[in-house]
Design a protein around this motif. Sequence first.
Motif, PDB file in Angstrom:
ATOM      1  N   TYR A  46       0.816  -1.215   0.000  1.00  0.00           N
ATOM      2  CA  TYR A  46       0.000   0.000   0.000  1.00  0.00           C
ATOM      3  C   TYR A  46       0.853   1.270   0.000  1.00  0.00           C
ATOM      4  CZ  TYR A  46      -3.474  -3.347   1.559  1.00  0.00           C
ATOM      5  OH  TYR A  46      -4.299  -4.424   1.652  1.00  0.00           O
ATOM      6  N   ARG A  68      -5.068   5.140   2.402  1.00  0.00           N
ATOM      7  CA  ARG A  68      -4.265   3.974   2.027  1.00  0.00           C
ATOM      8  C   ARG A  68      -4.691   3.526   0.633  1.00  0.00           C
ATOM      9  NH1 ARG A  68      -4.504  -1.626   5.294  1.00  0.00           N
ATOM     10  NH2 ARG A  68      -6.202  -2.002   3.866  1.00  0.00           N
ATOM     11  N   VAL A  69      -3.741   3.526  -0.286  1.00  0.00           N
ATOM     12  CA  VAL A  69      -4.046   3.156  -1.677  1.00  0.00           C
ATOM     13  C   VAL A  69      -3.266   1.888  -2.021  1.00  0.00           C
ATOM     14  CG1 VAL A  69      -4.009   3.962  -4.067  1.00  0.00           C
ATOM     15  CG2 VAL A  69      -4.225   5.611  -2.222  1.00  0.00           C
ATOM     16  N   PRO A  70      -3.947   0.846  -2.478  1.00  0.00           N
ATOM     17  CA  PRO A  70      -3.205  -0.362  -2.868  1.00  0.00           C
ATOM     18  C   PRO A  70      -2.258  -0.068  -4.032  1.00  0.00           C
ATOM     19  CG  PRO A  70      -5.557  -0.801  -2.756  1.00  0.00           C
ATOM     20  CD  PRO A  70      -5.391   0.674  -2.655  1.00  0.00           C
ATOM     21  N   GLN A  72      -1.442  -1.964  -6.313  1.00  0.00           N
ATOM     22  CA  GLN A  72      -2.033  -2.509  -7.542  1.00  0.00           C
ATOM     23  C   GLN A  72      -2.960  -1.486  -8.204  1.00  0.00           C
ATOM     24  OE1 GLN A  72      -1.405  -5.179  -9.261  1.00  0.00           O
ATOM     25  NE2 GLN A  72       0.134  -5.839  -7.810  1.00  0.00           N
ATOM     26  N   LEU A  73      -3.593  -0.690  -7.368  1.00  0.00           N
ATOM     27  CA  LEU A  73      -4.478   0.351  -7.907  1.00  0.00           C
ATOM     28  C   LEU A  73      -3.647   1.410  -8.631  1.00  0.00           C
ATOM     29  CD1 LEU A  73      -7.324   1.525  -8.159  1.00  0.00           C
ATOM     30  CD2 LEU A  73      -6.995   2.634  -5.975  1.00  0.00           C
ATOM     31  N   ALA A  76      -2.716  -0.020 -11.936  1.00  0.00           N
ATOM     32  CA  ALA A  76      -3.843   0.040 -12.872  1.00  0.00           C
ATOM     33  C   ALA A  76      -4.070   1.484 -13.313  1.00  0.00           C
ATOM     34  CB  ALA A  76      -5.088  -0.526 -12.214  1.00  0.00           C
ATOM     35  N   GLY A  77      -3.881   2.406 -12.366  1.00  0.00           N
ATOM     36  CA  GLY A  77      -4.118   3.818 -12.667  1.00  0.00           C
ATOM     37  C   GLY A  77      -3.158   4.373 -13.704  1.00  0.00           C
ATOM     38  N   LYS A  79      -1.931   2.900 -16.079  1.00  0.00           N
ATOM     39  CA  LYS A  79      -2.256   2.402 -17.417  1.00  0.00           C
ATOM     40  C   LYS A  79      -3.188   3.368 -18.140  1.00  0.00           C
ATOM     41  CE  LYS A  79      -1.818  -2.473 -16.372  1.00  0.00           C
ATOM     42  NZ  LYS A  79      -2.616  -3.623 -15.936  1.00  0.00           N
ATOM     43  N   LEU A  80      -3.842   4.221 -17.366  1.00  0.00           N
ATOM     44  CA  LEU A  80      -4.733   5.215 -17.976  1.00  0.00           C
ATOM     45  C   LEU A  80      -3.978   6.108 -18.953  1.00  0.00           C
ATOM     46  CD1 LEU A  80      -6.988   6.447 -15.045  1.00  0.00           C
ATOM     47  CD2 LEU A  80      -7.744   5.322 -17.112  1.00  0.00           C
ATOM     48  N   SER A  82      -1.979   5.313 -21.096  1.00  0.00           N
ATOM     49  CA  SER A  82      -1.948   4.743 -22.448  1.00  0.00           C
ATOM     50  C   SER A  82      -3.253   4.989 -23.184  1.00  0.00           C
ATOM     51  CB  SER A  82      -1.660   3.249 -22.370  1.00  0.00           C
ATOM     52  OG  SER A  82      -2.712   2.596 -21.703  1.00  0.00           O
ATOM     53  N   LEU A  83      -4.274   5.445 -22.458  1.00  0.00           N
ATOM     54  CA  LEU A  83      -5.573   5.669 -23.100  1.00  0.00           C
ATOM     55  C   LEU A  83      -5.771   7.116 -23.534  1.00  0.00           C
ATOM     56  CD1 LEU A  83      -7.909   3.651 -20.716  1.00  0.00           C
ATOM     57  CD2 LEU A  83      -6.981   2.944 -22.895  1.00  0.00           C
ATOM     58  N   PRO A  85      -5.989   9.999 -25.749  1.00  0.00           N
ATOM     59  CA  PRO A  85      -6.002  10.116 -27.209  1.00  0.00           C
ATOM     60  C   PRO A  85      -4.854  11.002 -27.706  1.00  0.00           C
ATOM     61  CG  PRO A  85      -8.160  10.610 -26.302  1.00  0.00           C
ATOM     62  CD  PRO A  85      -7.209  10.513 -25.155  1.00  0.00           C
ATOM     63  N   ALA A  86      -4.444  10.743 -28.959  1.00  0.00           N
ATOM     64  CA  ALA A  86      -3.272  11.439 -29.523  1.00  0.00           C
ATOM     65  C   ALA A  86      -3.415  12.966 -29.450  1.00  0.00           C
ATOM     66  CB  ALA A  86      -3.067  10.988 -30.956  1.00  0.00           C
ATOM     67  N   GLN A  87      -4.642  13.460 -29.755  1.00  0.00           N
ATOM     68  CA  GLN A  87      -4.834  14.924 -29.758  1.00  0.00           C
ATOM     69  C   GLN A  87      -4.608  15.497 -28.354  1.00  0.00           C
ATOM     70  OE1 GLN A  87      -7.075  12.529 -30.613  1.00  0.00           O
ATOM     71  NE2 GLN A  87      -8.718  13.417 -31.850  1.00  0.00           N
TER      72      GLN A  87
ATOM     73  N   GLY B  48     -12.085   9.306 -29.853  1.00  0.00           N
ATOM     74  CA  GLY B  48     -10.732   9.416 -29.287  1.00  0.00           C
ATOM     75  C   GLY B  48      -9.756   8.434 -29.898  1.00  0.00           C
ATOM     76  N   VAL B  50      -9.563   5.267 -29.496  1.00  0.00           N
ATOM     77  CA  VAL B  50      -9.053   4.376 -28.448  1.00  0.00           C
ATOM     78  C   VAL B  50      -9.871   3.087 -28.510  1.00  0.00           C
ATOM     79  CG1 VAL B  50      -8.592   4.168 -25.983  1.00  0.00           C
ATOM     80  CG2 VAL B  50      -8.663   6.411 -27.017  1.00  0.00           C
ATOM     81  N   VAL B  58      -8.817  -1.506 -18.697  1.00  0.00           N
ATOM     82  CA  VAL B  58      -8.176  -0.616 -17.708  1.00  0.00           C
ATOM     83  C   VAL B  58      -9.170  -0.257 -16.594  1.00  0.00           C
ATOM     84  CG1 VAL B  58      -7.169   1.678 -17.362  1.00  0.00           C
ATOM     85  CG2 VAL B  58      -6.471   0.316 -19.311  1.00  0.00           C
ATOM     86  N   ASP B  61      -9.561  -3.151 -14.334  1.00  0.00           N
ATOM     87  CA  ASP B  61      -8.354  -3.256 -13.498  1.00  0.00           C
ATOM     88  C   ASP B  61      -8.434  -2.291 -12.319  1.00  0.00           C
ATOM     89  OD1 ASP B  61      -6.968  -5.224 -14.674  1.00  0.00           O
ATOM     90  OD2 ASP B  61      -5.401  -3.969 -15.555  1.00  0.00           O
ATOM     91  N   ILE B  62      -8.832  -1.069 -12.624  1.00  0.00           N
ATOM     92  CA  ILE B  62      -8.905  -0.047 -11.579  1.00  0.00           C
ATOM     93  C   ILE B  62      -9.948  -0.445 -10.535  1.00  0.00           C
ATOM     94  CG2 ILE B  62      -9.602   2.342 -11.109  1.00  0.00           C
ATOM     95  CD1 ILE B  62      -8.191   3.104 -13.711  1.00  0.00           C
ATOM     96  N   ASN B  65      -8.865  -3.368  -8.400  1.00  0.00           N
ATOM     97  CA  ASN B  65      -7.758  -3.118  -7.477  1.00  0.00           C
ATOM     98  C   ASN B  65      -8.078  -2.081  -6.404  1.00  0.00           C
ATOM     99  OD1 ASN B  65      -5.664  -4.929  -8.416  1.00  0.00           O
ATOM    100  ND2 ASN B  65      -5.799  -3.777 -10.307  1.00  0.00           N
ATOM    101  N   GLN B  70      -8.463   2.533   1.706  1.00  0.00           N
ATOM    102  CA  GLN B  70      -8.975   3.006   2.988  1.00  0.00           C
ATOM    103  C   GLN B  70      -8.822   4.516   3.061  1.00  0.00           C
ATOM    104  OE1 GLN B  70      -6.751   1.407   6.221  1.00  0.00           O
ATOM    105  NE2 GLN B  70      -8.028   2.368   7.767  1.00  0.00           N
TER     106      GLN B  70
END
Lengths: 139, 85
Positions: A46, A68-70, A72-73, A76-77, A79-80, A82-83, A85-87, B48, B50, B58, B61-62, B65, B70
């Motif tokens: 965490y 407290r943030v895991p 793993q979160l 995953a976050g 990875k956003l 990569s989403l 958009p190009a513009q 977009g 995408v 994604v 996943d979020i 996880n 907390q």
Amino acid sequence: MNENRIQILEMLAAGKITAGEAERLIAALDKQPQAAGDSPKSKPKYLRVVVRSEEGHNPNDPSVVNIRVPMQLLRAGVKLASLIPAQARDHVNCAMREQGMPFDLSQIKPENLEELVDQLDELTVDVSQKYSNVKVYCD
Amino acid sequence: MIPFVARVTVRYKRLDFRIWIPLALVWLLLLPVVLILSPLFLIACAAGRVSPLRVLSVCWDILANTKGSQIEVASAGTSFSTYVF
């Protein structure tokens, strides 16, 4: 001499194993403590952000924010990214360049982000002022 | 797996209020909304450029996880905390 070693030598003396086998067993015994020493230290699960402030309140009863943030979160976050958009990415790059950070978001690969999150394991930020304290760490 | 239960605790002076939220039920209730909004989602993904599958992966996943998250806030005898199981 430890018990296992004595046992091996006894087996060798009793003729239950050959000298070559005894040698291999002793070599395996020697490797064991090294392997145990090499075991990776448990990774923190965490990311914790703790803010304490005594300003305007009773010092015995401070305001506390504890998040407290895991990890793993976080993984995953990120990875956003990569989403995006190009513009939008161009806009972000432009804005960052204006702020003096010549950084190209398209250069970020998922493995870089993984590495970034992995490095957070060692992170500890501790900012203290007279009445407040902010702490960011992994546990 | 996505979280199925969340606990919210509120403490105010002598009041100690604790509620367990069955998130599984919340997800079920949100499912029709997601289905209704899915055409908009697909249009947004196309605009977009995408991949919708990537976005869904994604987002999943979020969501999955968030388990173990907390948040605690305490001030002047009052505290509020949420915990996602």
